[in-house]
Design a protein around this motif. Structure first.
Motif, PDB file in Angstrom:
ATOM      1  N   ALA A  20       4.162  95.720  24.320  1.00 20.28           N
ATOM      2  CA  ALA A  20       5.192  95.915  23.302  1.00 20.28           C
ATOM      3  C   ALA A  20       5.564  94.572  22.685  1.00 20.28           C
ATOM      4  CB  ALA A  20       6.428  96.566  23.912  1.00 20.28           C
ATOM      5  N   GLY A  21       5.457  94.475  21.366  1.00 19.10           N
ATOM      6  CA  GLY A  21       5.720  93.205  20.701  1.00 19.10           C
ATOM      7  C   GLY A  21       4.531  92.266  20.691  1.00 19.10           C
ATOM      8  N   GLY A  22       3.407  92.692  21.286  1.00 16.97           N
ATOM      9  CA  GLY A  22       2.218  91.851  21.321  1.00 16.97           C
ATOM     10  C   GLY A  22       1.643  91.635  19.927  1.00 16.97           C
ATOM     11  N   LYS A  23       0.779  90.643  19.800  1.00 20.46           N
ATOM     12  CA  LYS A  23       0.296  90.230  18.483  1.00 20.46           C
ATOM     13  C   LYS A  23      -1.174  90.559  18.239  1.00 20.46           C
ATOM     14  CE  LYS A  23       4.187  88.716  16.989  1.00 20.46           C
ATOM     15  NZ  LYS A  23       4.971  89.410  18.027  1.00 20.46           N
ATOM     16  N   THR A  24      -1.706  91.570  18.921  1.00 25.42           N
ATOM     17  CA  THR A  24      -3.112  91.922  18.739  1.00 25.42           C
ATOM     18  C   THR A  24      -3.437  92.203  17.282  1.00 25.42           C
ATOM     19  OG1 THR A  24      -3.288  92.808  20.988  1.00 25.42           O
ATOM     20  CG2 THR A  24      -4.901  93.581  19.357  1.00 25.42           C
ATOM     21  N   ARG A  25      -2.585  92.959  16.611  1.00 26.17           N
ATOM     22  CA  ARG A  25      -2.841  93.355  15.230  1.00 26.17           C
ATOM     23  C   ARG A  25      -2.781  92.169  14.262  1.00 26.17           C
ATOM     24  NH1 ARG A  25       0.535  97.944  14.765  1.00 26.17           N
ATOM     25  NH2 ARG A  25      -1.113  99.454  15.062  1.00 26.17           N
ATOM     26  N   TYR A  26      -2.077  91.106  14.640  1.00 32.75           N
ATOM     27  CA  TYR A  26      -1.870  89.971  13.731  1.00 32.75           C
ATOM     28  C   TYR A  26      -2.442  88.671  14.280  1.00 32.75           C
ATOM     29  CZ  TYR A  26       1.515  93.591  12.781  1.00 32.75           C
ATOM     30  OH  TYR A  26       2.087  94.808  12.565  1.00 32.75           O
ATOM     31  N   ALA A  27      -3.215  88.769  15.362  1.00 35.99           N
ATOM     32  CA  ALA A  27      -3.729  87.560  15.998  1.00 35.99           C
ATOM     33  C   ALA A  27      -4.598  86.739  15.049  1.00 35.99           C
ATOM     34  CB  ALA A  27      -4.512  87.920  17.255  1.00 35.99           C
ATOM     35  N   ASP A  28      -5.410  87.420  14.224  1.00 37.01           N
ATOM     36  CA  ASP A  28      -6.273  86.677  13.310  1.00 37.01           C
ATOM     37  C   ASP A  28      -5.449  85.904  12.279  1.00 37.01           C
ATOM     38  OD1 ASP A  28      -5.425  89.029  12.086  1.00 37.01           O
ATOM     39  OD2 ASP A  28      -7.276  89.284  10.939  1.00 37.01           O
ATOM     40  N   GLN A  29      -4.344  86.490  11.805  1.00 36.54           N
ATOM     41  CA  GLN A  29      -3.483  85.788  10.865  1.00 36.54           C
ATOM     42  C   GLN A  29      -2.854  84.556  11.510  1.00 36.54           C
ATOM     43  OE1 GLN A  29      -1.607  89.884   9.568  1.00 36.54           O
ATOM     44  NE2 GLN A  29      -0.612  88.242   8.459  1.00 36.54           N
ATOM     45  N   LEU A  30      -2.374  84.723  12.727  1.00 36.60           N
ATOM     46  CA  LEU A  30      -1.698  83.625  13.397  1.00 36.60           C
ATOM     47  C   LEU A  30      -2.666  82.506  13.758  1.00 36.60           C
ATOM     48  CD1 LEU A  30       0.617  85.873  15.538  1.00 36.60           C
ATOM     49  CD2 LEU A  30       1.366  84.292  13.744  1.00 36.60           C
ATOM     50  N   VAL A  31      -3.886  82.869  14.121  1.00 35.71           N
ATOM     51  CA  VAL A  31      -4.900  81.847  14.391  1.00 35.71           C
ATOM     52  C   VAL A  31      -5.298  81.132  13.105  1.00 35.71           C
ATOM     53  CG1 VAL A  31      -7.306  81.508  15.094  1.00 35.71           C
ATOM     54  CG2 VAL A  31      -5.766  82.868  16.519  1.00 35.71           C
ATOM     55  N   ALA A  32      -5.393  81.885  12.005  1.00 37.41           N
ATOM     56  CA  ALA A  32      -5.703  81.266  10.716  1.00 37.41           C
ATOM     57  C   ALA A  32      -4.614  80.284  10.292  1.00 37.41           C
ATOM     58  CB  ALA A  32      -5.901  82.330   9.646  1.00 37.41           C
ATOM     59  N   ALA A  33      -3.398  80.511  10.774  1.00 40.02           N
ATOM     60  CA  ALA A  33      -2.277  79.635  10.450  1.00 40.02           C
ATOM     61  C   ALA A  33      -2.094  78.511  11.463  1.00 40.02           C
ATOM     62  CB  ALA A  33      -0.989  80.455  10.368  1.00 40.02           C
ATOM     63  N   ALA A  34      -3.073  78.337  12.347  1.00 42.62           N
ATOM     64  CA  ALA A  34      -2.965  77.307  13.376  1.00 42.62           C
ATOM     65  C   ALA A  34      -2.986  75.907  12.769  1.00 42.62           C
ATOM     66  CB  ALA A  34      -4.106  77.447  14.373  1.00 42.62           C
ATOM     67  N   PRO A  35      -2.298  74.966  13.399  1.00 42.43           N
ATOM     68  CA  PRO A  35      -2.355  73.572  12.954  1.00 42.43           C
ATOM     69  C   PRO A  35      -3.646  72.913  13.436  1.00 42.43           C
ATOM     70  CG  PRO A  35      -1.057  73.720  14.941  1.00 42.43           C
ATOM     71  CD  PRO A  35      -1.437  75.144  14.584  1.00 42.43           C
ATOM     72  N   PRO A  36      -3.961  71.724  12.951  1.00 38.28           N
ATOM     73  CA  PRO A  36      -5.174  71.017  13.397  1.00 38.28           C
ATOM     74  C   PRO A  36      -4.925  70.305  14.724  1.00 38.28           C
ATOM     75  CG  PRO A  36      -4.039  69.699  11.775  1.00 38.28           C
ATOM     76  CD  PRO A  36      -3.252  70.989  11.883  1.00 38.28           C
ATOM     77  N   PHE A  37      -4.631  71.074  15.763  1.00 38.11           N
ATOM     78  CA  PHE A  37      -4.284  70.457  17.048  1.00 38.11           C
ATOM     79  C   PHE A  37      -5.533  69.955  17.762  1.00 38.11           C
ATOM     80  CE2 PHE A  37      -5.396  74.703  18.279  1.00 38.11           C
ATOM     81  CZ  PHE A  37      -5.741  74.676  19.622  1.00 38.11           C
ATOM     82  N   THR A  38      -5.361  68.908  18.541  1.00 40.05           N
ATOM     83  CA  THR A  38      -6.470  68.300  19.283  1.00 40.05           C
ATOM     84  C   THR A  38      -6.232  68.324  20.780  1.00 40.05           C
ATOM     85  OG1 THR A  38      -5.446  66.133  19.016  1.00 40.05           O
ATOM     86  CG2 THR A  38      -7.101  66.770  17.371  1.00 40.05           C
ATOM     87  N   GLY A  39      -5.072  68.806  21.188  1.00 40.26           N
ATOM     88  CA  GLY A  39      -4.720  68.809  22.604  1.00 40.26           C
ATOM     89  C   GLY A  39      -4.841  70.190  23.229  1.00 40.26           C
ATOM     90  N   THR A  40      -3.882  70.529  24.049  1.00 43.13           N
ATOM     91  CA  THR A  40      -3.877  71.777  24.811  1.00 43.13           C
ATOM     92  C   THR A  40      -3.149  72.883  24.046  1.00 43.13           C
ATOM     93  OG1 THR A  40      -3.893  70.572  26.913  1.00 43.13           O
ATOM     94  CG2 THR A  40      -3.129  72.854  26.977  1.00 43.13           C
ATOM     95  N   TYR A  41      -3.701  74.081  24.077  1.00 48.43           N
ATOM     96  CA  TYR A  41      -3.009  75.252  23.548  1.00 48.43           C
ATOM     97  C   TYR A  41      -2.093  75.774  24.638  1.00 48.43           C
ATOM     98  CZ  TYR A  41      -2.114  80.050  22.078  1.00 48.43           C
ATOM     99  OH  TYR A  41      -1.494  81.230  21.737  1.00 48.43           O
ATOM    100  N   ARG A  42      -0.841  76.051  24.281  1.00 44.10           N
ATOM    101  CA  ARG A  42       0.141  76.538  25.257  1.00 44.10           C
ATOM    102  C   ARG A  42       0.827  77.791  24.722  1.00 44.10           C
ATOM    103  NH1 ARG A  42       1.172  72.361  29.034  1.00 44.10           N
ATOM    104  NH2 ARG A  42       0.209  70.374  28.394  1.00 44.10           N
ATOM    105  N   GLU A  43       0.951  78.796  25.585  1.00 44.54           N
ATOM    106  CA  GLU A  43       1.594  80.053  25.204  1.00 44.54           C
ATOM    107  C   GLU A  43       2.619  80.419  26.282  1.00 44.54           C
ATOM    108  OE1 GLU A  43       0.288  84.517  23.718  1.00 44.54           O
ATOM    109  OE2 GLU A  43      -1.176  82.885  23.644  1.00 44.54           O
ATOM    110  N   PRO A  44       3.886  79.975  26.116  1.00 48.66           N
ATOM    111  CA  PRO A  44       4.902  80.175  27.159  1.00 48.66           C
ATOM    112  C   PRO A  44       5.416  81.598  27.303  1.00 48.66           C
ATOM    113  CG  PRO A  44       5.392  78.243  25.800  1.00 48.66           C
ATOM    114  CD  PRO A  44       4.340  79.025  25.091  1.00 48.66           C
ATOM    115  N   PHE A  45       5.233  82.442  26.286  1.00 52.05           N
ATOM    116  CA  PHE A  45       5.574  83.860  26.397  1.00 52.05           C
ATOM    117  C   PHE A  45       4.255  84.619  26.319  1.00 52.05           C
ATOM    118  CE2 PHE A  45       9.227  81.735  24.474  1.00 52.05           C
ATOM    119  CZ  PHE A  45      10.290  82.192  25.238  1.00 52.05           C
ATOM    120  N   MET A  46       3.532  84.658  27.421  1.00 50.42           N
ATOM    121  CA  MET A  46       2.141  85.088  27.410  1.00 50.42           C
ATOM    122  C   MET A  46       1.974  86.525  26.904  1.00 50.42           C
ATOM    123  SD  MET A  46      -0.493  84.820  30.590  1.00 50.42           S
ATOM    124  CE  MET A  46       0.506  85.797  31.717  1.00 50.42           C
TER     125      MET A  46
END
Length: 286
Positions: A20-46
């Motif tokens: 409930a509230g998961g982002k499966t349907r919008y994951a591609d949008q959110l990944v497309a909006a990712a910054p140019p990060f070079t370090g670790t990806y962190r997801e504190p509300f898994m």
């Protein structure tokens, strides 16, 4: 506030849970909006970790305050075939569901505990994960005739979880650990929009207004350290006020959990500390 541009990547992975509230349907949008990060990806509300599976980063830390969710992910990472084998032994009946719901999780081994989460997720009403103040799962039986898992999805998820740190934690620790160049994607229980919009009962401690205030302050501190931040939340005046220090866009969404179909269409807010201007239409952010 430091502004950056965007980068994107894609993966063939997807979550094995419907959260409930998961982002499966919008994951591609959110990944497309990712910054140019070079370090670790962190997801504190898994939650279902839908963005993690879409992104498939080379280095990641996943965390959640829900201990059962953490045990589930660890079990799938360590031995997915054993988890599937256990699920194959679990009948989809109301009587067995009630039995599983009453189980003392401390008496279960790692595989049984992981399978229990997937079983309850796929057989409970609308896949909700809700607990009472004692931390006991209290969602009723859903009477759904559907498989508990897709073997390919579960095995791919296990592969993507190899080498990933999976931690039981409040969001505070993971945000404090984030350093310059890391990307932190935050999908907390949403500020209620009104009516029955209660998605805060994933843990016995729940998630309250002061927790959102504490989250905003932790984000401000992480921003000062050069951490990239993306937050999703409900489109309310309170949300805009609490996270006013960050760039904000609207994202069209759908609330499948709402029993009234006319009320399922809605908007989420996407907050960032890096620039998204120029690609709103492509990213379907407004």
């Amino acid at each position: 506030m430091r502004l950056q541009t965007m980068s994107s990547t894609r993966s063939e992975g997807r979550s094995f849970l419907k959260w409930a509230g998961g982002k499966t349907r919008y994951a591609d949008q959110l990944v497309a909006a990712a910054p140019p990060f070079t370090g670790t990806y962190r997801e504190p509300f898994m939650g279902s970790a839908a963005v993690f599976f879409e992104l498939a980063p080379p280095k990641a830390v996943l965390s959640d305050a829900n201990p059962e969710l953490v045990h589930c992910f660890r079990g799938v990472a360590s031995d997915p075939k054993a988890v599937m084998g256990k699920l194959d032994e679990m009948p989809n009946t109301r009587e067995y569901f009630e039995e599983v719901r009453r189980q003392d999780v401390d008496q279960l081994d790692a595989i049984e505990r992981a399978a229990r989460v997937i079983y309850l997720n796929k057989t409970s009403f609308r896949g909700l994960w809700r607990v009472n103040q004692k931390g006991k799962f209290n969602v009723p039986y859903g009477a759904y005739d559907r498989p508990y898992y897709n073997p390919s999805t579960l095995l791919t998820a296990s592969k993507l979880l190899q080498g990933v740190e999976i931690r039981e934690s409040d969001f505070g620790g993971p945000l404090e650990d984030a350093s310059e160049g890391d990307w932190v994607f935050l999908d907390p229980p949403y500020i209620p929009e009104g009516g029955y919009s209660d998605f805060k009962r994933y843990t016995a401690g729940q998630f309250h207004d002061d927790d959102h205030e504490r989250l905003a302050e932790a984000m401000r501190q992480a921003d000062k350290r050069g951490v990239f931040l993306t937050l999703t939340n409900s489109d309310t005046d309170a949300t805009r006020a609490i996270f006013k220090d960050f760039e904000v866009r609207r994202m069209a969404t759908r609330r499948d959990i709402n029993l009234q179909s006319a009320k399922r269409s809605s908007w989420d807010l996407v907050f960032t500390n890096y620039e998204l201007s120029g690609r709103e239409e492509e990213l379907r952010l407004f």
